[in-house]
Structure formats: C-alpha cells, structure tokens
Design a protein around this motif. Structure first.
Motif, PDB file in Angstrom:
ATOM      1  N   LEU A  60     -13.079   4.041  -9.847  1.00 27.32           N
ATOM      2  CA  LEU A  60     -11.779   3.669  -9.303  1.00 27.32           C
ATOM      3  C   LEU A  60     -10.713   4.606  -9.856  1.00 27.32           C
ATOM      4  O   LEU A  60     -10.514   4.685 -11.075  1.00 27.32           O
ATOM      5  N   ASN A 112     -15.810  -5.956   1.753  1.00 26.68           N
ATOM      6  CA  ASN A 112     -16.843  -6.354   0.790  1.00 26.68           C
ATOM      7  C   ASN A 112     -18.236  -5.892   1.186  1.00 26.68           C
ATOM      8  O   ASN A 112     -19.139  -5.809   0.351  1.00 26.68           O
ATOM      9  N   ASN A 170     -18.083  -3.898 -12.759  1.00 27.45           N
ATOM     10  CA  ASN A 170     -19.154  -2.896 -12.774  1.00 27.45           C
ATOM     11  C   ASN A 170     -18.623  -1.468 -12.877  1.00 27.45           C
ATOM     12  O   ASN A 170     -19.380  -0.508 -12.723  1.00 27.45           O
ATOM     13  N   LEU A 171     -17.346  -1.325 -13.154  1.00 25.52           N
ATOM     14  CA  LEU A 171     -16.754   0.014 -13.207  1.00 25.52           C
ATOM     15  C   LEU A 171     -17.374   0.861 -14.318  1.00 25.52           C
ATOM     16  O   LEU A 171     -17.512   0.422 -15.459  1.00 25.52           O
ATOM     17  N   HIS A 178     -18.145  -4.428  -6.202  1.00 17.61           N
ATOM     18  CA  HIS A 178     -19.201  -3.446  -6.364  1.00 17.61           C
ATOM     19  C   HIS A 178     -18.677  -2.025  -6.590  1.00 17.61           C
ATOM     20  O   HIS A 178     -19.457  -1.072  -6.573  1.00 17.61           O
ATOM     21  N   LEU A 179     -17.394  -1.853  -6.822  1.00 20.14           N
ATOM     22  CA  LEU A 179     -16.868  -0.538  -7.170  1.00 20.14           C
ATOM     23  C   LEU A 179     -17.422  -0.097  -8.529  1.00 20.14           C
ATOM     24  O   LEU A 179     -17.420  -0.860  -9.493  1.00 20.14           O
ATOM     25  N   THR A 180     -17.863   1.146  -8.604  1.00 22.57           N
ATOM     26  CA  THR A 180     -18.276   1.720  -9.893  1.00 22.57           C
ATOM     27  C   THR A 180     -17.314   2.804 -10.362  1.00 22.57           C
ATOM     28  O   THR A 180     -17.320   3.160 -11.538  1.00 22.57           O
ATOM     29  N   GLN A 239     -14.099   3.665  -2.345  1.00 18.84           N
ATOM     30  CA  GLN A 239     -13.357   4.654  -3.130  1.00 18.84           C
ATOM     31  C   GLN A 239     -12.842   5.780  -2.244  1.00 18.84           C
ATOM     32  O   GLN A 239     -11.725   6.284  -2.430  1.00 18.84           O
ATOM     33  N   THR A 266     -20.130   0.040   0.907  1.00 21.34           N
ATOM     34  CA  THR A 266     -20.574   0.501  -0.403  1.00 21.34           C
ATOM     35  C   THR A 266     -19.369   0.876  -1.256  1.00 21.34           C
ATOM     36  O   THR A 266     -18.286   1.176  -0.743  1.00 21.34           O
ATOM     37  N   GLY A 267     -19.565   0.888  -2.570  1.00 19.76           N
ATOM     38  CA  GLY A 267     -18.476   1.255  -3.460  1.00 19.76           C
ATOM     39  C   GLY A 267     -17.964   2.654  -3.203  1.00 19.76           C
ATOM     40  O   GLY A 267     -16.762   2.932  -3.308  1.00 19.76           O
ATOM     41  N   CYS A 300     -13.645  -6.141 -10.778  1.00 16.90           N
ATOM     42  CA  CYS A 300     -14.394  -4.866 -10.813  1.00 16.90           C
ATOM     43  C   CYS A 300     -15.111  -4.684 -12.142  1.00 16.90           C
ATOM     44  O   CYS A 300     -14.876  -3.707 -12.871  1.00 16.90           O
TER      45      CYS A 300
END
Length: 521
Positions: free
Chosen positions: A84, A48, A107-108, A80-82, A56, A51-52, A105
């Motif tokens: 995936l 956690n 914020n994807l 915080h993954l943008t 990834q 960073t995203g 997720c």
C-alpha cells in the motif's frame, strides 16, 4: 522501425474503465448515502473480489491522475492488500484512514506513508503495532517519534527497509530504541538492510547523534545501506574504537554495501571497515591523486567518481585506476573529467567489458599552443574503427556529455572520439538508451558508419537523447527507418533541426502509427 502503437491489454482497459467510472458508478452509492452519515470499520464493497495487486494498481492510477478521494480510499482499503502506497494522496491520509488500515489491512508487507504529516504519532504507533509482518516501511516526512521507532523495532521483526527522512521529531534516543528494546533487553531489527535517515540530524551539538549512529552500525547486523548525516564521523569512532559500553570489538567489519559521497581521503578508512561494498560514490578535487586502490572491494560493481573542483582531472588518470577493477564493474559514472588524452575513453571502455550502464561528463582539454581548430568538413577516412577488444553484450545505457557547449575539440580528440563512438555502438547489440549531449562536431557520419555495420544495430534502442548536438534531419529519418524500439527522442536545441523538420517527423509518426514521442525545440 520505431515502436508501433500497441493495443492496450484487456487488463489495462478494464482498470482505466473503473478509474473513469469511480464517481458515477463504483463509489456513487457509498459517497452519497454512507460516507458522512456512518463510520464503518469494515466494508464489503465492489473491490473485495479483486486481487491485492489490482487494487494497488487502481490506487496508483487514481493517485497519479489526482482523482483519489476519501470515499475511494474507504472502498479500496481491502483486507488482502499486501502493498500500500499513499504518497500520491498524502493530503488525504488522516488519523481515521490509518485506523482503517490497521483494522483492515493486516496482511501488509510494504507500507508507504511518505509525506503523510497529518497522522499523529500515537496513531502511527497503533498502526505499526497492528502490522507485524511489514518488510518495507516509509515514514518520511511524518510525525515519527521515539515511541514510533520503538514500536517499529519491537514489532516489525521481519523489516528489511525503513525510511524516516525529514522526520523532525526523531532524536538520538529514538534511533537507539529502533535497534534495542530496553524493556526486554533485546536487540531489534536484525533483518534490517536499508535505513534512510537523512534530514534528521540535530542543528546543535551532534555528539549524541554520532554515538547513536555508531550504535546502529554495530547493533544492526544485516545493515547494508545507511543514509544519514555524520556517518563518516561515526566510522572514524568505530575505527579508533572510541566508544564505550558497547562491548569488546576487535577486527570490526561492517556489512555496508553502498556508500555515497565519500571523499577520496577517506577511502583507506572505508576499505578497512567495509569490505563488502558493492556501490560507492567518490568525491575528489582537482589535485591529481589516484593512488588509491579499490581492489580490496572484491564485490564492487557500481562506481561513480565526481571531480568537485573547477578544472576537473584528466580522464587518463581514471583509465589507470580502472586497470584492475574494470572487469568487475557493471555501472560506471565519471563526472567532470578533462578529455585531454584522446585514447583515454577507449582505454576505459576496453578495461570494462561487463558494463551495463556507462555515463561520463567530459570537459575540453585546456588550451595550449598548437591547438588545432576543427573545421566543419570531415574526412570519411578519418572514422577508422577503434579496437575495443570485445563486444559490450551487457551494455544497456550509454551517456556522453561534453560540458563545454559549443567549444570545439582538438582535431585528434574529435577524430578519435568519433571513431570510438562508432566502434562502441557497433559492438553494443543490447543498447536501450543512448545520450550524446552537447556534442560540438557533426554526428551524421557517426550514425551513418554505425548503420552500415554488417550486423543489425539499435534493435533494442528505446530512448535517444541528442540535445544541443549537431545532427541533421536526414539522420533522424534514417533512425526512424531502422528496426528499433524507439519510443522517445530528445532533440531539444539541436541547431540543425528546424520546425519544418519537426513537422515532417510528426507526419511520419502519424502515417506509420509509431508510438514515438519527439521533444523539440
């Protein structure tokens, strides 16, 4: 010198260390004590705080090495993954995994579920409705249905790219629902630029499907690339305005910028409807007919022309067609042309000064009386420089393939082709990838002349392909002694490269610590 072995970055070393120790350290406690005993919607785990982008990258490395499992996925699906992508582990993606993505997720911006066929359509609907900020979505090979496409259209207002290829449950009605919300009476996906829907065409009557394609072309105002069957049929209907209940359309101009596999007889239709084309692939037969004029496509920078017939067309016809268009082109690919006029290749290069990528597949001229066979010996004085008129300061990739393996060229064609290659390579300081494949004449003199240039050449060269060509070990050693960035060299089926030569190359690589891979035999 070729590229030296580089020291991995600290970031790369750390990521590899995490990947190597996932089972024994990072996921050990969760796998052994919680995975099958409990169902957690949220997990505060060791990832956690990353960073995203790093998460990834971990997913990518685990997927590419086939080490990704269900426990790792549970821990790596962080809020915080943008971006995936799960295509490398599509067999692991279940309804439960997609429910976790929807919950965690939010914020994807980009989601790739290509091949995730286990996920039910109802779960896909819930997932998409929970991700309104998506800009890129790949549902290829999933259980995508009309309900899913309706959810995409009504929810993802900022969507730019969508792929639904090979989704066998997609129907004509589903395509319409993507672009139009019948409940609200509003159009959807106004920002959609790319739509890939290959493999969804009906096997029977295609009338309804063609009408749906027409509707999408007219209803999606930003659409630049549409890969779908029956596209040409739809364009014919639009040109003739043979559609109903779509309003009054006059002077229709579509914004399509990329067209694939277009027959040359269709060019007038496409030029009249699609005036902003940037990239096009044209298919033509053996009949000489380069009467078409592409000058109306002012933005055209990527051109591919493929002769689909048995004999191909003379390359000189393409030289004529490029007289006005050439300066705008950045990518040019010519397939199955005959190298009859020895000056045609140099003429094409002269007319295209801004090329970044050039690729051509040429066949030998048709044999005629007086065909002069070239002997093995060559005269150094034959290799005079050909005037190309400019430096190719943007050229990054050059591919030349002679399709008639082991067939000799007429004397004048060989000499002029050698000279053209020398002149081009000397004038291409930014070249990164060079392919000279199935070249029947010796290339040693060509490389020697290039390396004798007063200015440095090949300084940016990273990849060299000489497959099935005539080149000696001395030339390879010369290239390995030059200042370049070579990391990959293809010498497969080079008739003058033997096992002892290959072993010498490997020995030099080891002694000088080059990061160079050579493929042989």
């Amino acid at each position: 010198m070729p590229k030296k072995k580089s020291i991995p970055s600290l970031k790369s070393l750390c990521l590899n260390n995490v990947v190597d120790n996932m089972k024994t350290l990072w996921a050990k406690d969760y796998s052994e004590n919680y995975l099958d005993q409990y169902q957690f919607l949220y997990i505060q785990g060791p990832f956690n705080d990353l960073t995203g982008g790093l998460v990834q990258e971990l997913l990518r490395r685990l997927g590419e090495t086939h080490r990704l499992n269900r426990a790792y996925l549970h821990l790596l699906l962080v809020p915080h993954l943008t971006q995936l992508s799960l295509r490398s582990c599509c067999g692991l993606v279940s309804n439960a995994i997609c429910q976790l993505i929807a919950a965690r997720c939010k914020n994807l911006l980009a989601l790739d579920l290509c091949g995730c066929s286990r996920v039910q359509s109802s779960v896909l609907v819930d997932l998409i409705e929970g991700l309104p900020s998506l800009r890129k979505l790949d549902l290829s090979g999933t259980q995508c249905t009309t309900q899913v496409l309706s959810a995409v259209g009504s929810t993802c207002r900022e969507l730019r790219e969508l792929s639904i290829s090979e989704c066998k449950q997609v129907t004509s009605a589903g395509l319409v629902h993507l672009a139009y919300d019948q409940t609200r009476g509003t159009f959807n996906c106004s920002q959609l630029r790319t739509l890939v829907a290959t493999g969804v065409e009906p096997k029977g009557d295609s009338t309804g499907f063609v009408k749906a394609v027409v509707f999408l072309l007219l209803a999606l105002p930003s659409l630049e690339y549409f890969a779908v069957g029956y596209l040409i049929h739809a364009l014919h209907l639009i040109q003739g305005q043979q559609f109903a209940q779509c309003g009054d359309f006059t002077d229709i101009a579509l914004k399509l910028k990329r067209l694939n596999d277009v027959g040359e007889h269709l060019l007038p239709l496409l030029i009249s409807l699609c005036k902003q084309v940037v990239e096009v692939t044209i298919l033509c037969n053996d009949e000489p007919n380069f009467g078409w004029n592409l000058s109306s496509w002012k933005n055209l920078t990527h051109l591919t022309v493929q002769c689909t017939g048995t004999n191909g067309r003379p390359l000189s016809e393409m030289a004529i067609a490029l007289e006005e268009l050439g300066p705008n082109l950045q990518h040019l690919s010519l397939h199955n042309f005959r190298h009859e006029d020895e000056t045609s290749l140099s003429t094409i290069l002269r007319r295209c000064p801004n090329l970044r990528v050039f690729s051509t597949y040429l066949s030998s001229p048709q044999e005629e009386d007086g065909y002069e066979v070239v002997q093995d010996e060559e005269d150094e004085d034959d290799l005079l420089l050909v005037y190309l008129g400019h430096t190719f300061k943007h050229l990054r990739q050059f591919n030349l393939v002679l399709m008639d393996t082991f067939k000799t060229l007429p004397r004048q064609n060989e000499v002029f082709l050698k000279s053209t290659l020398v002149s081009l390579l000397r004038a291409s300081p930014k070249l990164e990838k060079l392919s000279l494949i199935c070249i029947p004449f010796p290339l040693d003199k060509v490389f020697q002349k290039v390396l004798e240039a007063p200015m440095p050449v090949f300084g940016n060269l990273r990849e060299l392909s000489l497959e099935n060509s005539n080149v000696s070990r001395a030339t390879i050693h010369s290239l390995m002694n030059e200042d370049n960035q070579l990391a990959l060299m293809h010498l497969v089926q080079c008739q003058n490269i033997y096992r002892r030569d290959y072993d010498q190359f490997l020995q030099v690589i080891k002694q000088k610590k080059f990061e160079l891979q050579i493929n042989w035999p």
